[in-house]
Design an enzyme around this catalytic site. Structure first.
Site, mmCIF file in Angstrom:
data_model
loop_
_atom_site.group_PDB
_atom_site.id
_atom_site.type_symbol
_atom_site.label_atom_id
_atom_site.label_comp_id
_atom_site.label_asym_id
_atom_site.label_seq_id
_atom_site.Cartn_x
_atom_site.Cartn_y
_atom_site.Cartn_z
ATOM 1 N N ASP A 1 49.894 26.101 -17.217
ATOM 2 C CA ASP A 1 48.590 25.952 -17.838
ATOM 3 C C ASP A 1 48.696 26.030 -19.353
ATOM 4 O O ASP A 1 49.244 26.992 -19.893
ATOM 5 C CB ASP A 1 47.659 27.052 -17.315
ATOM 6 C CG ASP A 1 46.304 27.045 -17.975
ATOM 7 O OD1 ASP A 1 45.871 25.967 -18.408
ATOM 8 O OD2 ASP A 1 45.693 28.115 -18.050
ATOM 9 N N ASP B 1 42.943 20.434 -22.609
ATOM 10 C CA ASP B 1 43.051 21.412 -21.541
ATOM 11 C C ASP B 1 43.604 20.751 -20.281
ATOM 12 O O ASP B 1 42.982 19.859 -19.710
ATOM 13 C CB ASP B 1 41.655 21.985 -21.270
ATOM 14 C CG ASP B 1 41.664 23.119 -20.266
ATOM 15 O OD1 ASP B 1 42.740 23.476 -19.779
ATOM 16 O OD2 ASP B 1 40.570 23.636 -19.969
#
EC number: 3.4.23.12
Length: 517
Positions: free
Chosen positions: A395, A194
Site C-alpha cells: 500500500d 493512492d
C-alpha cells in the site's frame, strides 16, 4: 490523440451549463446523503490497493553467524542521511531508458519540493511526525475494516478525539502528490495518488455543499467543453457501489451521484462525470471521475484523489488501452527529494524480479505472500500460518509497515539483540523500538529482508529500516497490528530506493533494487 475510445451512452446531458439543472436536486440529496454517511462511517471506506516488488535470491536456510558477515548483513549509515534537507533535490531513475511512455514527477506533500502550502500569504502548518503517524492510523484502520468487515473498529473511534485538528494532513489519502490535466481547455490539478482507491475525484464548482481549501483553482465543469454528467441509468453508474462501498444516487434529472466516505468521517459527494484527462502528452476522452460538490475533511490542499486501484473505473483500468494496466513509482527517500510515477511498461529496469499477486484474497487490494523475514542474516522463526492467517497487501498510503503481532514481536527481539550497543530511547507513538544516538555520526544496523512468493527477496535500504524522529533519535520503522486477523501492510517507508512495479494485467508485482535516488 491517444487513449481509449470514447465511452458511449454514459452522459445524461452534454453541456452548456451541465450543473445548472440539478443543483436543487443535489442540495436535497446532500442532506439525505450526509445523514446516511454518519450511520455508515465505519462500513464504507475507500482506500488503498497495492502490490509488491522485488529482487531475488534463495530464502535463508536456518540461522547464520551475522557477527562474521558484517559486509553483507549490515548497513553503515550516516545519521544525517536519515533526515530531510531544507532544499528540494530532483531524483532520478537509475539504469533505465529515458524513453518512458508517460513519466510524471511527484513529491511529498509536506517537503520543500511541494507547491502545496508555499503561499506565503496563507502558509500551511506542516504536521509533525507524531501527527502524521497518529493520523495514518485512520488509513490503516480503514483498510482493516474494508478487508475484514468484522474487525474491531472501537479503537479507531477512541483515537479520533486525540487527533490534531489543524494537522493539514489527509486522513484518508496518501502522502505523495502528482499533477495531471482535466477538461477542455486543460486545467492542471494536483492529486494525492493512492493504490488503494478505485474512484478518482476532485472538488468542483459551484460547491453546492462545501469545498475545503486547495492549492489549485477548483475545477469548474461549466468552463469545459468536453464535460458531461453520467446517467444514473448507465452501467458505469452501477459500478460505483463496488468501487466505493456506497450505492449511487440519482437526481430527478437522471444524473448519477457518488459518495465516498473515509474512516475519519472525511467525505466527498457529487456528480459522477466524464471529461478529458491529460497525462503528459496523452489524452483520454470521457474519463470517469467524481466531480465533488460537497467535500469535507483534511485533504492537505490537494485537488482530490487519483485512484490507482484495480477496479474497472480506476485510472489504471480506464487507461488500459494505452498503458496496458502497467505502472511503477519511485518514492523519494526523504521529503526533500522528488519521485516518479510512470504509466506504461517502457524503460523498466531489466533486473526486476516479480512476485505474483495473491488473487485468492479477492480483487480489491494488491495482495502478496510473505514467506519469511530476515534480520542481519538471521531468518526469523515465524510459522507460515502467522502470515497466512492475516494475508498481506502492499500500500502506497500506509506510512509504516504493519505486521502480525507474533511476527513483529519476533522481529523486535532480534533487532534489539543486534542493536544492543546503542542506548534504548522511549517509544514514539506506534514505534516502540527507538534509540538514543547522541554522540554518533554513523551507526551500523542489521539489514532487514523480506522474501515473497517464488523466493523473491527484498533487502530493505536503511530508509526502510529506521525512521528518524529527531536529530538524535531513530526508531525501527515497523509496528504490530492490533489483532492476528488484521491484514499485514507493506507500507511506503519500506518502498524507498526501489522502483515498485505493478503489472496488473500480468498479475504480479516487482521491485527494481536500488533503482531510485
Amino acid at each position: 490523440m491517444h487513449g481509449n475510445k470514447p465511452t458511449s451512452h454514459i452522459c445524461s446531458q452534454k453541456k452548456k451549463n451541465p450543473l445548472k439543472y440539478s443543483l436543487i436536486d443535489m442540495a436535497s440529496f446532500l442532506t439525505y446523503s450526509l445523514s446516511l454517511m454518519k450511520l455508515l462511517v465505519f462500513s464504507s471506506l475507500l482506500l488503498i490497493l497495492v502490490s509488491c516488488f522485488v529482487k531475488t535470491s534463495n530464502a535463508f536456510e536456518g540461522r547464520k553467524d551475522w557477527t562474521s558477515a558484517i559486509g553483507s548483513h549490515f548497513h553503515t549509515v550516516e545519521i544525517s542521511s536519515l533526515l530531510p534537507a531544507s532544499v528540494c533535490t530532483t531524483s532520478s531513475i537509475k539504469g533505465t531508458s529515458n524513453k518512458r511512455q508517460s513519466t510524471l514527477e511527484f513529491y511529498h506533500r509536506h517537503g520543500p519540493c511541494s507547491r502545496l502550502g508555499q503561499d506565503k500569504a496563507n502558509p500551511t502548518t506542516i504536521p509533525s511526525l507524531s501527527e502524521i503517524l497518529v493520523n495514518n492510523e485512520f488509513h490503516v484502520k480503514s483498510i482493516q475494516a474494508r478487508v475484514n468487515p468484522n474487525s474491531n473498529t472501537n479503537q479507531l473511534k477512541n483515537q479520533k478525539a486525540n487527533l490534531p485538528v489543524q494537522s493539514g494532513l489527509s486522513l484518508g489519502t496518501g502522502n505523495y502528490i502528482v499533477t495531471i490535466g482535466l477538461g477542455t481547455p486543460k486545467k492542471t490539478l494536483s492529486f494525492a495518488f493512492d493504490t488503494a482507491s478505485d474512484l478518482t475525484w476532485t472538488q468542483c464548482e459551484p460547491c453546492a455543499g462545501s469545498c475545503y481549501k486547495q492549492q489549485d483553482p477548483i475545477f469548474n465543469p461549466s468552463t469545459s467543453t468536453t464535460y458531461c454528467n453520467v446517467s444514473c441509468k448507465s452501467s458505469e453508474c452501477s459500478q460505483l457501489f463496488s468501487a466505493t462501498g456506497n450505492k449511487p444516487g440519482c437526481t430527478s434529472s437522471s444524473a448519477c451521484i457518488y459518495e465516498i466516505l473515509y474512516a475519519d468521517q472525511s467525505f466527498s459527494v457529487g456528480f459522477f462525470s466524464g471529461d478529458k484527462l491529460t497525462i503528459a502528452r496523452d489524452e483520454f476522452p470521457n474519463f470517469l471521475f467524481g466531480c465533488g460538490q460537497d467535500n469535507e475533511g483534511l485533504f492537505g490542499e490537494t485537488a482530490g484523489i487519483l485512484a490507482l486501484g484495480r477496479h474497472p473505473i480506476s485510472l489504471i483500468s480506464q487507461t488500459a488501452q494505452k498503458y496496458g494496466k502497467y505502472f511503477s513509482y519511485c518514492l523519494p527517500s526523504t521529503p526533500s527529494q522528488t519521485g516518479h510515477l510512470t504509466l506504461g511498461k517502457n524503460g523498466v529496469p531489466c533486473n526486476v524480479k516479480f512476485t505474483p499477486f495473491d488473487n485468492s484474497q479477492g480483487p480489491s487490494f494488491y495482495f502478496i505472500n510473505i514467506l519469511s523475514i530476515t534480520v542481519g542474516g538471521h531468518q526469523l522463526p515465524i510459522e507460515q500460518s502467522v502470515f497466512k492467517t492475516s494475508g498481506c497487501i502492499i500500500d502506497s498510503g500506509t506510512v509504516i509497515t504493519r505486521l502480525p503481532p507474533a511476527a513483529y514481536a519476533t522481529m523486535r527481539i532480534e533487532f534489539r539483540k543486534q542493536m544492543s550497543k546503542y542506548k534504548i530511547a522511549p517509544a514514539f507513538e506506534i514505534l516502540d523500538t527507538c534509540y538514543d544516538l547522541s554522540g554518533y555520526t554513523t551507526i551500523t544496523i542489521p539489514v532487514i529482508s523480506f522474501t515473497f512468493s517464488v523466493n523473491v527477496k527484498v533487502n530493505l535500504a536503511p530508509f526502510g529500516i529506521l525512521v528518524a524522529v529527531s536529530a538524535t533519535t531513530a526508531c525501527l520503522a515497523f509496528a504490530p497490528n492490533w489483532d492476528v486477523s488484521d491484514v499485514a501492510i507493506f507500507g511506503n517507508t519500506q518502498h524507498k530506493t526501489f522502483e515498485v512495479i505493478y503489472d496488473v494485467a500480468g498479475g504480479k508485482l516487482g521491485f527494481g533494487p536500488d533503482a531510485c535516488q
